[in-house]
Scaffold this motif. Structure first.
Motif, PDB file in Angstrom:
ATOM      1  N   ILE A 288     -18.936 -31.678 -13.764  1.00 29.07           N
ATOM      2  CA  ILE A 288     -18.298 -30.427 -14.199  1.00 29.07           C
ATOM      3  C   ILE A 288     -17.402 -29.841 -13.105  1.00 29.07           C
ATOM      4  CG2 ILE A 288     -18.798 -28.034 -14.889  1.00 29.07           C
ATOM      5  CD1 ILE A 288     -21.288 -29.224 -16.393  1.00 29.07           C
ATOM      6  N   LEU A 289     -17.839 -29.908 -11.858  1.00 29.02           N
ATOM      7  CA  LEU A 289     -16.995 -29.358 -10.795  1.00 29.02           C
ATOM      8  C   LEU A 289     -15.850 -30.314 -10.438  1.00 29.02           C
ATOM      9  CD1 LEU A 289     -19.639 -27.487  -8.611  1.00 29.02           C
ATOM     10  CD2 LEU A 289     -18.074 -26.573 -10.337  1.00 29.02           C
ATOM     11  N   ASP A 290     -16.050 -31.602 -10.674  1.00 32.00           N
ATOM     12  CA  ASP A 290     -14.917 -32.551 -10.513  1.00 32.00           C
ATOM     13  C   ASP A 290     -13.815 -32.203 -11.518  1.00 32.00           C
ATOM     14  OD1 ASP A 290     -16.701 -33.762  -8.865  1.00 32.00           O
ATOM     15  OD2 ASP A 290     -16.687 -35.711  -9.844  1.00 32.00           O
ATOM     16  N   GLN A 291     -14.229 -31.791 -12.721  1.00 26.32           N
ATOM     17  CA  GLN A 291     -13.235 -31.380 -13.729  1.00 26.32           C
ATOM     18  C   GLN A 291     -12.389 -30.232 -13.178  1.00 26.32           C
ATOM     19  OE1 GLN A 291     -16.661 -31.303 -16.871  1.00 26.32           O
ATOM     20  NE2 GLN A 291     -14.799 -31.182 -18.067  1.00 26.32           N
ATOM     21  N   VAL A 292     -13.035 -29.284 -12.539  1.00 32.20           N
ATOM     22  CA  VAL A 292     -12.305 -28.120 -12.011  1.00 32.20           C
ATOM     23  C   VAL A 292     -11.356 -28.556 -10.884  1.00 32.20           C
ATOM     24  CG1 VAL A 292     -12.554 -25.855 -10.925  1.00 32.20           C
ATOM     25  CG2 VAL A 292     -14.197 -26.580 -12.659  1.00 32.20           C
ATOM     26  N   THR A 293     -11.840 -29.408 -10.003  1.00 34.25           N
ATOM     27  CA  THR A 293     -10.983 -29.905  -8.910  1.00 34.25           C
ATOM     28  C   THR A 293      -9.772 -30.639  -9.483  1.00 34.25           C
ATOM     29  OG1 THR A 293     -12.890 -30.138  -7.461  1.00 34.25           O
ATOM     30  CG2 THR A 293     -10.950 -31.421  -6.874  1.00 34.25           C
ATOM     31  N   ASN A 294     -10.021 -31.492 -10.459  1.00 32.74           N
ATOM     32  CA  ASN A 294      -8.914 -32.251 -11.048  1.00 32.74           C
ATOM     33  C   ASN A 294      -7.947 -31.352 -11.820  1.00 32.74           C
ATOM     34  OD1 ASN A 294      -9.514 -34.766 -10.048  1.00 32.74           O
ATOM     35  ND2 ASN A 294     -10.957 -35.238 -11.691  1.00 32.74           N
ATOM     36  N   GLY A 295      -8.434 -30.188 -12.247  1.00 34.35           N
ATOM     37  CA  GLY A 295      -7.564 -29.250 -12.952  1.00 34.35           C
ATOM     38  C   GLY A 295      -6.373 -28.833 -12.109  1.00 34.35           C
ATOM     39  N   VAL A 296      -6.587 -28.637 -10.828  1.00 30.71           N
ATOM     40  CA  VAL A 296      -5.475 -28.219  -9.957  1.00 30.71           C
ATOM     41  C   VAL A 296      -4.435 -29.347  -9.876  1.00 30.71           C
ATOM     42  CG1 VAL A 296      -4.830 -27.522  -7.621  1.00 30.71           C
ATOM     43  CG2 VAL A 296      -6.936 -26.631  -8.643  1.00 30.71           C
ATOM     44  N   ALA A 297      -4.887 -30.570  -9.688  1.00 30.31           N
ATOM     45  CA  ALA A 297      -3.941 -31.697  -9.578  1.00 30.31           C
ATOM     46  C   ALA A 297      -3.167 -31.900 -10.882  1.00 30.31           C
ATOM     47  CB  ALA A 297      -4.700 -32.973  -9.206  1.00 30.31           C
ATOM     48  N   VAL A 298      -3.868 -31.799 -12.002  1.00 28.45           N
ATOM     49  CA  VAL A 298      -3.199 -31.970 -13.300  1.00 28.45           C
ATOM     50  C   VAL A 298      -2.161 -30.866 -13.506  1.00 28.45           C
ATOM     51  CG1 VAL A 298      -3.626 -31.608 -15.780  1.00 28.45           C
ATOM     52  CG2 VAL A 298      -4.906 -33.347 -14.536  1.00 28.45           C
ATOM     53  N   ARG A 299      -2.511 -29.650 -13.123  1.00 27.38           N
ATOM     54  CA  ARG A 299      -1.575 -28.523 -13.348  1.00 27.38           C
ATOM     55  C   ARG A 299      -0.405 -28.590 -12.374  1.00 27.38           C
ATOM     56  NH1 ARG A 299      -7.075 -26.129 -14.983  1.00 27.38           N
ATOM     57  NH2 ARG A 299      -6.797 -26.189 -17.234  1.00 27.38           N
ATOM     58  N   MET A 300      -0.631 -29.120 -11.177  1.00 30.22           N
ATOM     59  CA  MET A 300       0.515 -29.364 -10.276  1.00 30.22           C
ATOM     60  C   MET A 300       1.466 -30.355 -10.953  1.00 30.22           C
ATOM     61  SD  MET A 300      -1.487 -29.629  -6.619  1.00 30.22           S
ATOM     62  CE  MET A 300      -0.127 -29.686  -5.454  1.00 30.22           C
ATOM     63  N   ALA A 301       0.899 -31.399 -11.536  1.00 23.39           N
ATOM     64  CA  ALA A 301       1.722 -32.416 -12.204  1.00 23.39           C
ATOM     65  C   ALA A 301       2.491 -31.808 -13.379  1.00 23.39           C
ATOM     66  CB  ALA A 301       0.839 -33.566 -12.691  1.00 23.39           C
ATOM     67  N   LEU A 302       1.824 -30.963 -14.159  1.00 27.47           N
ATOM     68  CA  LEU A 302       2.492 -30.375 -15.326  1.00 27.47           C
ATOM     69  C   LEU A 302       3.620 -29.435 -14.903  1.00 27.47           C
ATOM     70  CD1 LEU A 302      -0.536 -29.676 -17.708  1.00 27.47           C
ATOM     71  CD2 LEU A 302       1.113 -31.551 -17.831  1.00 27.47           C
ATOM     72  N   LEU A 303       3.377 -28.644 -13.856  1.00 29.44           N
ATOM     73  CA  LEU A 303       4.432 -27.743 -13.372  1.00 29.44           C
ATOM     74  C   LEU A 303       5.627 -28.547 -12.870  1.00 29.44           C
ATOM     75  CD1 LEU A 303       2.176 -25.203 -11.433  1.00 29.44           C
ATOM     76  CD2 LEU A 303       3.473 -24.727 -13.522  1.00 29.44           C
ATOM     77  N   TYR A 304       5.323 -29.607 -12.155  1.00 24.56           N
ATOM     78  CA  TYR A 304       6.363 -30.463 -11.589  1.00 24.56           C
ATOM     79  C   TYR A 304       7.181 -31.133 -12.702  1.00 24.56           C
ATOM     80  CZ  TYR A 304       8.100 -34.460  -8.834  1.00 24.56           C
ATOM     81  OH  TYR A 304       8.867 -35.406  -8.230  1.00 24.56           O
TER      82      TYR A 304
END
Ligand code: CP
Length: 316
Positions: A288-304
């Motif tokens: 569950i906390l890995d999901q949260v960590t990966n959320g930042v990377a995914v959202r960086m990718a989406l913004l980019y």
């Protein structure tokens, strides 16, 4: 992936719009950004000078903060507008609010709204890129992408995996986006929950509906529990939370039916002791906390990518 591939989506409105290649490309891009969050100086100039507005009409802890952290790590300027600070409370329409925001020339508007389709409507009326941070019971694309990235990290492959999604499917935008995403990547998605939480015709999305939670979880590679969306139910659809926990809560005993190395997932916020027992939520199979960590990377990718980024950009 072929080098001729280009990501063509300016707006991120739902997993429905993406091909398998789009999803894999977003996840590859997220992987390339993930390391930035482990640096001492967690900042790159990739979105320097870009303006990102968080426009949230529903509560959020993870998604709003995660998008803000992602934008700041890429040096974008970020601004937050919530329902309590928005002039929609004074009677202004959503489109008027958005047009006024747009008059200040933001590059990206990230939007969460209780009405399904609200981000799609906005995308038709403003020229800034729109990212859907959850619309009603419709879609939550960034959540599904971070869930897929988390499964990839732990399981290496998604094709052929059994993903069991348990709980309030009817009201869950997380369920819809994950069903769309995991099936596009070749997984088998099996659902279980109280009858009142299973929408009629859901099998047309290419999923299986199990008669019992035991059937859904047996031999699963991933067990994903969903939050009961009480705010989207006009009348109670289950007799009580205690009864729900007894029949559909994920506990250590039922989890034994899944594969021994099955992942336990939950999009959050968790109602401990209802959707999942605390020892499972905090247990060694929980990611569950890995999901949260990966959320930042995914959202960086989406913004980019929504900014027209190119992964070969030397500034990353
Ligand atoms: N998973 C999720 O959307 O959490 P928040 O409601 O806290 O953003």
């Amino acid at each position: 992936m072929e080098t001729t591939y280009t990501f063509k989506h300016r707006n991120i409105l739902g997993i429905e719009q993406f091909s398998r290649e789009d999803i894999l490309y977003i996840l590859d891009t997220a992987r390339s950004f993930k390391e930035i969050s482990t640096r001492t100086i967690k900042k790159v100039p990739t979105l320097r000078g870009r303006t990102v507005v968080n426009l949230f009409f529903e509560p959020s802890t993870r998604t709003r903060l995660s998008f803000e952290v992602a934008a700041k790590r890429m040096s974008a300027d970020t601004f937050n507008i919530s329902v309590s600070t928005s002039s929609t409370r004074k009677g202004e329409t959503l489109i008027d609010t958005a047009r006024n925001i747009e008059a200040m020339h933001p590059d990206i508007i990230i939007m969460r709204h209780a009405f399904s389709g609200a981000p799609q409507l906005l995308a038709k009326h403003v020229s800034a890129s729109i990212i859907n941070a959850g619309d009603g019971a419709h879609e939550h694309p960034s959540q599904a992408l971070l869930d897929m990235l988390t499964v990839f990290e732990h399981k290496k492959e998604i094709t052929g995996r059994k993903i069991a999604i348990i709980g309030d499917i009817s009201h869950s935008r997380v369920a819809r986006s994950n069903i769309l995403g995991f099936t596009k990547l070749g997984a088998t998605v099996t659902l279980a929950g109280p009858q009142t939480f299973l929408p009629p015709g859901i099998t047309s999305m290419g999923v299986q509906v199990a008669d019992t939670i035991s059937e859904a979880i047996t031999d699963a590679d991933v067990v994903m529990a969903l939050r009961i969306q009480q705010e989207r139910q006009n009348d109670p659809l289950i007799p009580s939370l205690k009864e729900y926990a007894a029949f559909f809560g994920i506990n250590k005993s039922i989890l034994k039916l899944a594969k021994p190395d099955a992942l336990v997932m939950h999009p959050g916020p968790i109602n401990r002791g209802v959707e999942m027992s605390p020892d499972v939520a905090d247990g060694e199979q929980s990611v569950i906390l890995d999901q949260v960590t990966n959320g930042v990377a995914v959202r960086m990718a989406l913004l980019y990518l929504a900014s027209g980024g190119n992964r070969n950009n030397s500034e990353i």
